[in-house]
Scaffold this active site. Structure first.
Site, PDB file in Angstrom:
ATOM      1  CB  SER A  77      -0.829  -0.065   1.133  1.00 29.03           C
ATOM      2  OG  SER A  77      -2.066   0.960   1.070  1.00 29.03           O
ATOM      3  CG  ASP A 223      -4.394  -1.522   0.415  1.00 29.15           C
ATOM      4  OD1 ASP A 223      -3.544  -2.371   0.916  1.00 29.15           O
ATOM      5  OD2 ASP A 223      -4.530  -0.227   0.319  1.00 29.15           O
TER       6      ASP A 223
END
Length: 751
Positions: A77, A223
């Site tokens: 991320s 993500d």
């Protein structure tokens, strides 16, 4: 948008984490720096955590100060973003300067600023329509697959990584790198070790429901924190002997902090994400270093806390100075390490061609025409960015990206730009809704509800069919087919049909004595030249009819029937930043209309209208100057009732009733002061709010010779304005020098 994300992202992420199987690293032959190092190879592991991840930059700054090398990076991320920029050769100071200079609120807005929108899309805003278009397919409303499509963020990452764009294997970067993403269909982790670096970073931080997924090799990636928020095993698989682990994920809150739905949601997410992180931390050895910055209550969406997060990251890393010093290099050794990382030359090849990938072929004529000026010149990233922004301003694309590619041309090799254009997942047909309400607190109120249906991509040149339906005080149906004639969309033709009904009050002084209901029917055929995203020249022929009947008042008033037919020429300019509450820019239009008996008109006449508005701001204060003008230049007979100009109402002589001033000629000038209010400029009920004062002078006259400032009405208005998602909402009062006054509750377009 960030407030919405702060509420809903925890639930979306938590649901995905709960459903996802454990992630398994893809077995790859990898390395972490040169295999012949006479020291342990150091792997940096950076966790996800949204805006909290800026603390990673502080840790990198301390590693630089202590001369600690990093031989490979694994990130998830925001950790993949910071780690990817570092792996691309950027220094910690360069990364810090970049993130501090970015407007993060703007980076998370997909739609270009209004200045950058195509001129045609700017005109959509003039019909008091809700800004956000919804998809329409088989009678069903479609929503985007993310609140943010990530276009601006992708281009920021693209520009930052362009010097290493030719390195498609991440082991070839100045520092070997891995990013972790999650396959949205299977829930399993995906290890990104090659391909496009900017796309890999973007995929790793695509929080589901907030950022649209990234498509790669047929998979939808989101993500990486859903699969592995702390990718320690990835760094080990790369060959790291010592791990420097930075964990910026949420800490668990005490009971006395769990007092809201948001707090409970964040706690749930923290529990689920930390579950795998704790498993990873259990594998740490005495040689490894774990840095856990004390970020307190900094939210994952608090991108205004860049400086604070970086500082807290530095503080946390310095608490491990003694251990980190054992991993440091000599001054000479670190200089060689830094020199190796900085050996990257700017990528400025000569561009020999522009092409599109196979999935973008429908847009090839438009894209190639827009980027044609880049061919035969060294790569100019600024001009390329401007070209992509202009294309994205057409508002047809979910994403618009590019890569630098090479192809053989006989014995030579050519370098070009390959553009990747993706249609909006909720397109290509859209619907926008609008609402207009007005109440004068004297028993007079009106409303209009509208819908605009847009059918795009009729052909390769970008033809589109737009239909407006409106009900309420002024019902109407308008349908236009807009057809570009060239690939660059400069020339166009636009036939249209229109039918609308409006009310036209008749006043005797201050007394309203009647109200007409006017029905107009018209057909147009326009030819135009687009001047870029700032203007347009349009000319055409039109023919129609108009019928005005008394609706209220003396029924002996005659029914007025008028046949129209003529030609027109209009020039329009629009560089205004916001049509609801402008702060900077100008908009200007001027139109000549000639009614001719040879084209069906009952009365030969020439009319000229102009409108100009300019706005300038300093801090919270904005000054708007706005003037409008209209005249009948020549007429073979009396001007029909329905063709008279009218004034009166909010910002149009605010102290007088709506449409109470009528004549064959009119002029009005306005000076409007706006001040943004609210704590920190946030406004009221989370809507930007303004207080304002307007000074107005204008009138409508039967004869042009009577036009003068001395005969103009002088009015003033005080108001409170809210910039809501439905459009601008005003509560105000107006005063006229003659002693009349009016009060307004107004939702809809004003400027």
């Amino acid at each position: 948008m960030l407030r919405f994300a702060q509420v809903w992202v925890p639930w979306l992420l938590a649901a995905a984490v709960f459903a996802a199987p454990a992630w398994a690293a893809h077995p790859l032959e990898t390395h972490c720096g040169p295999p012949d190092l006479a020291r342990p190879r150091i792997g940096l592991v950076l966790s996800g955590g949204g805006a909290r991840g800026f603390a990673h930059i502080g840790v990198l700054k301390v590693l630089k100060d202590l001369q600690v090398p990093v031989d490979c990076v694994a990130g998830t991320s925001v950790g993949a973003v910071v780690g990817g920029l570092y792996a691309a050769g950027m220094s910690p100071d360069e990364i810090e300067k970049t993130v501090r200079s970015l407007d993060w609120q703007d980076a998370f807005r997909d739609r270009p600023s209004r200045r950058d929108l195509a001129f045609r899309r700017k005109q959509d805003d003039r019909n008091f329509l809700v800004r956000f278009p919804l998809g329409l397919k088989h009678g069903h409303i479609l929503l985007p697959n993310g609140l943010v499509q990530g276009q601006k963020l992708q281009q920021i990452l693209r520009a930052l990584t362009l010097p290493v764009a030719d390195r498609t294997v991440f082991d070839q970067l100045p520092t070997p790198f891995r990013a972790v993403a999650t396959n949205l269909e299977t829930g399993r982790g995906v290890l990104l070790d090659r391909g496009d670096l900017a796309a890999a970073m973007r995929a790793s931080m695509s929080a589901p429901g907030v950022f649209a997924p990234v498509e790669r090799d047929g998979a939808l990636l989101v993500d990486g924190g859903l699969a592995e928020n702390l990718p320690m095993d990835v760094a080990r698989a790369m060959g790291a002997d010592v791990l420097l682990v930075v964990d910026v994920s949420f800490q668990l809150q005490k009971r006395d902090h769990l007092i809201s739905a948001l707090a409970v949601s964040n706690q749930m997410l923290a529990i689920l994400v930390r579950r795998d992180a704790e498993r990873q931390k259990a594998t740490l050895t005495a040689r490894d270093v774990l840095v856990e910055p004390d970020l307190g209550d900094i939210a994952s969406t608090d991108f205004a806390a860049v400086a604070k997060a970086i500082e807290l990251g530095e503080d946390a890393a310095r608490r491990h100075t003694a251990r980190l010093a054992q991993l440091s290099l000599s001054a000479e050794g670190y200089q060689r390490y830094a020199q190796h990382r900085s050996e990257r030359e700017p990528l400025t090849p000569r561009i020999d061609f522009v092409s599109v990938d196979p999935l973008s072929r429908r847009y090839a004529p438009t894209i190639e025409a827009a980027l044609q000026p880049l061919i035969g010149k060294p790569l100019d990233t600024q001009r390329l960015g401007e070209g992509l922004t202009e294309l994205y301003g057409l508002d047809n694309f979910q994403s618009l990206d590019y890569t630098i590619v090479k192809r053989s041309a006989g014995a030579d090799e050519q370098t070009g730009i390959e553009v990747h254009a993706r249609r909006k997942s909720w397109g290509p047909n859209y619907v926008r809704f609008g609402l207009n309400l007005q109440d004068d607190f004297q028993g007079n109120s009106s409303y209009n509800a509208a819908a605009r249906f847009i059918v795009t991509e009729w052909n390769r040149l970008g033809g589109e069919w737009v239909t407006d339906l409106q009900i309420g005080q002024n019902p109407k149906v308008v349908s236009e087919f807009y057809q570009p004639l060239t690939a660059d969309r400069r020339w166009f033709v636009a036939p249209a049909l229109r039918e609308e009904v409006r009310s036209l009050p008749v006043y005797d002084g201050e007394q309203r004595i009647a109200e007409y209901r006017v029905r107009n029917t018209e057909a147009d055929l326009d030819l135009g030249r687009d001047l870029g995203n700032w203007g347009e020249i349009r000319s055409g022929v039109h023919a129609g009819s108009s019928v005005a009947r008394v609706r209220l008042g003396d029924r002996s008033y005659p029914v007025e029937r008028v046949q129209s037919g003529g030609v027109f020429l209009r020039f329009s300019y629009d560089r205004l930043d916001n049509l609801d509450f402008p702060r900077q820019g100008d908009t200007f239009s001027i139109q000549w209309d000639g009614q001719r008996s040879g084209l069906g008109a009952d009365i030969r006449a020439d009319r000229l209208q102009a409108d100009w508005l300019t706005a300038s701001s300093r801090g919270r204060n904005t000054l708007v100057a706005w003037t409008s003008f209209g005249t009948t230049l020549s007429s073979a007979g009396a001007t029909p009732l329905q063709d008279l100009y009218t004034l009166g109402g909010f910002f149009n002589l605010s102290g007088r009733p709506t449409q109470s001033v009528m004549g064959s000629h009119y002029a009005i000038a306005r000076a409007i002061y706006l001040r943004k209010i609210g704590r920190g400029g946030e406004g009221i009920l989370d809507f930007p709010a303004y207080i304002g004062l307007a000074l107005e002078a204008g009138n409508a006259w039967d004869r042009r010779g009577d036009m003068s400032f001395s005969s103009a009405h002088k009015d003033a208005a005080l108001f409170l304005g809210l910039d809501t998602f439905l459009g601008p909402l005003y509560l105000g009062t107006g005063y006229d020098e003659a002693g009349t006054s009016a009060f307004y509750l107004f939702l809809g377009r004003t400027f």
